[in-house]
Motif scaffolding. Structure first.
Motif, PDB file in Angstrom:
ATOM      1  N   GLU A 159       0.830  -1.211   0.000  1.00 38.39           N
ATOM      2  CA  GLU A 159       0.000   0.000   0.000  1.00 38.39           C
ATOM      3  C   GLU A 159       0.868   1.265   0.000  1.00 38.39           C
ATOM      4  O   GLU A 159       0.484   2.283  -0.578  1.00 38.39           O
ATOM      5  CB  GLU A 159      -0.938   0.004   1.210  1.00 38.39           C
ATOM      6  N   GLN A 160       2.024   1.201   0.631  1.00 39.48           N
ATOM      7  CA  GLN A 160       2.948   2.339   0.613  1.00 39.48           C
ATOM      8  C   GLN A 160       3.574   2.494  -0.769  1.00 39.48           C
ATOM      9  O   GLN A 160       3.728   3.620  -1.249  1.00 39.48           O
ATOM     10  CB  GLN A 160       4.034   2.175   1.670  1.00 39.48           C
ATOM     11  N   TRP A 161       3.932   1.396  -1.399  1.00 37.70           N
ATOM     12  CA  TRP A 161       4.465   1.476  -2.763  1.00 37.70           C
ATOM     13  C   TRP A 161       3.436   2.116  -3.687  1.00 37.70           C
ATOM     14  O   TRP A 161       3.767   2.961  -4.506  1.00 37.70           O
ATOM     15  CB  TRP A 161       4.839   0.106  -3.284  1.00 37.70           C
ATOM     16  N   ALA A 162       2.182   1.687  -3.545  1.00 39.10           N
ATOM     17  CA  ALA A 162       1.109   2.253  -4.376  1.00 39.10           C
ATOM     18  C   ALA A 162       0.929   3.739  -4.079  1.00 39.10           C
ATOM     19  O   ALA A 162       0.781   4.551  -5.005  1.00 39.10           O
ATOM     20  CB  ALA A 162      -0.198   1.498  -4.139  1.00 39.10           C
ATOM     21  N   ALA A 163       0.948   4.107  -2.802  1.00 35.81           N
ATOM     22  CA  ALA A 163       0.807   5.518  -2.434  1.00 35.81           C
ATOM     23  C   ALA A 163       1.935   6.347  -3.037  1.00 35.81           C
ATOM     24  O   ALA A 163       1.711   7.463  -3.512  1.00 35.81           O
ATOM     25  CB  ALA A 163       0.783   5.680  -0.916  1.00 35.81           C
ATOM     26  N   PHE A 164       3.144   5.799  -3.033  1.00 35.03           N
ATOM     27  CA  PHE A 164       4.275   6.509  -3.625  1.00 35.03           C
ATOM     28  C   PHE A 164       4.063   6.715  -5.120  1.00 35.03           C
ATOM     29  O   PHE A 164       4.168   7.840  -5.624  1.00 35.03           O
ATOM     30  CB  PHE A 164       5.580   5.750  -3.372  1.00 35.03           C
ATOM     31  N   ALA A 165       3.769   5.655  -5.840  1.00 39.33           N
ATOM     32  CA  ALA A 165       3.589   5.761  -7.294  1.00 39.33           C
ATOM     33  C   ALA A 165       2.451   6.720  -7.628  1.00 39.33           C
ATOM     34  O   ALA A 165       2.586   7.584  -8.507  1.00 39.33           O
ATOM     35  CB  ALA A 165       3.326   4.379  -7.895  1.00 39.33           C
ATOM     36  N   ASN A 166       1.338   6.590  -6.942  1.00 41.05           N
ATOM     37  CA  ASN A 166       0.197   7.474  -7.199  1.00 41.05           C
ATOM     38  C   ASN A 166       0.537   8.924  -6.883  1.00 41.05           C
ATOM     39  O   ASN A 166       0.122   9.841  -7.603  1.00 41.05           O
ATOM     40  CB  ASN A 166      -1.011   7.036  -6.382  1.00 41.05           C
ATOM     41  N   SER A 167       1.278   9.158  -5.806  1.00 36.67           N
ATOM     42  CA  SER A 167       1.634  10.515  -5.407  1.00 36.67           C
ATOM     43  C   SER A 167       2.628  11.142  -6.385  1.00 36.67           C
ATOM     44  O   SER A 167       2.537  12.335  -6.689  1.00 36.67           O
ATOM     45  CB  SER A 167       2.199  10.524  -3.989  1.00 36.67           C
ATOM     46  N   VAL A 168       3.565  10.358  -6.871  1.00 40.63           N
ATOM     47  CA  VAL A 168       4.486  10.862  -7.897  1.00 40.63           C
ATOM     48  C   VAL A 168       3.683  11.252  -9.140  1.00 40.63           C
ATOM     49  O   VAL A 168       3.889  12.329  -9.709  1.00 40.63           O
ATOM     50  CB  VAL A 168       5.576   9.823  -8.233  1.00 40.63           C
ATOM     51  N   ALA A 169       2.767  10.403  -9.543  1.00 39.60           N
ATOM     52  CA  ALA A 169       1.943  10.718 -10.713  1.00 39.60           C
ATOM     53  C   ALA A 169       1.164  12.010 -10.496  1.00 39.60           C
ATOM     54  O   ALA A 169       1.065  12.842 -11.400  1.00 39.60           O
ATOM     55  CB  ALA A 169       0.992   9.561 -11.015  1.00 39.60           C
ATOM     56  N   TYR A 170       0.645  12.187  -9.308  1.00 39.52           N
ATOM     57  CA  TYR A 170      -0.101  13.413  -9.016  1.00 39.52           C
ATOM     58  C   TYR A 170       0.820  14.632  -9.056  1.00 39.52           C
ATOM     59  O   TYR A 170       0.472  15.667  -9.644  1.00 39.52           O
ATOM     60  CB  TYR A 170      -0.784  13.318  -7.653  1.00 39.52           C
ATOM     61  N   ALA A 171       1.991  14.536  -8.454  1.00 37.10           N
ATOM     62  CA  ALA A 171       2.922  15.663  -8.426  1.00 37.10           C
ATOM     63  C   ALA A 171       3.375  16.055  -9.832  1.00 37.10           C
ATOM     64  O   ALA A 171       3.560  17.231 -10.125  1.00 37.10           O
ATOM     65  CB  ALA A 171       4.127  15.332  -7.552  1.00 37.10           C
ATOM     66  N   VAL A 172       3.533  15.067 -10.705  1.00 27.69           N
ATOM     67  CA  VAL A 172       4.035  15.316 -12.050  1.00 27.69           C
ATOM     68  C   VAL A 172       2.916  15.649 -13.032  1.00 27.69           C
ATOM     69  O   VAL A 172       3.046  16.565 -13.845  1.00 27.69           O
ATOM     70  CB  VAL A 172       4.841  14.088 -12.547  1.00 27.69           C
TER      71      VAL A 172
END
Length: 110
Positions: free
Chosen positions: A25-38
């Protein structure tokens, strides 16, 4: 494959490499958050979790490059890979959160 999809995949692999003991769930949160930031769009891998909401908050209304986003969000003391904080508890009360890791759920009193 779109830039969005490619960034999600690379971010997920980076999280798994740099934080191999973190929850999925943390890996997913990281990937999703990077996508949001970019890209200004979240999603792709589960979520949202309290960690994702807290990690995305600084990027509301602004975009950064992939390198800047990953550097900031990989922080072992940051909102995704660090401890649960009052910001996470506040996100739980004010945002729709449903994809928290079991240890996070315990720390949040769920």
């Amino acid at each position: 494959m779109s830039d969005f999809d490619a960034d999600l995949d690379v971010a997920l692999a980076l999280a798994q490499e740099r934080h191999p003991d973190a929850a999925a769930e943390q890996w997913a949160a990281f990937a999703n958050s990077v996508a949001y930031a970019v890209h200004g769009i979240s999603g792709g891998f589960g979520g949202p979790s309290t960690r994702e909401h807290v990690a995305c908050a600084p990027y509301v209304g602004r975009r950064v490059g992939f390198a800047e986003a990953t550097q900031a969000l990989l922080d072992p003391d940051g909102p995704i890979f660090g401890p649960i904080t009052d910001a996470h508890r506040a996100a739980l009360r004010s945002e729709f959160c449903f994809d928290d890791a079991p240890p996070d759920r315990r720390a949040l009193g769920l």
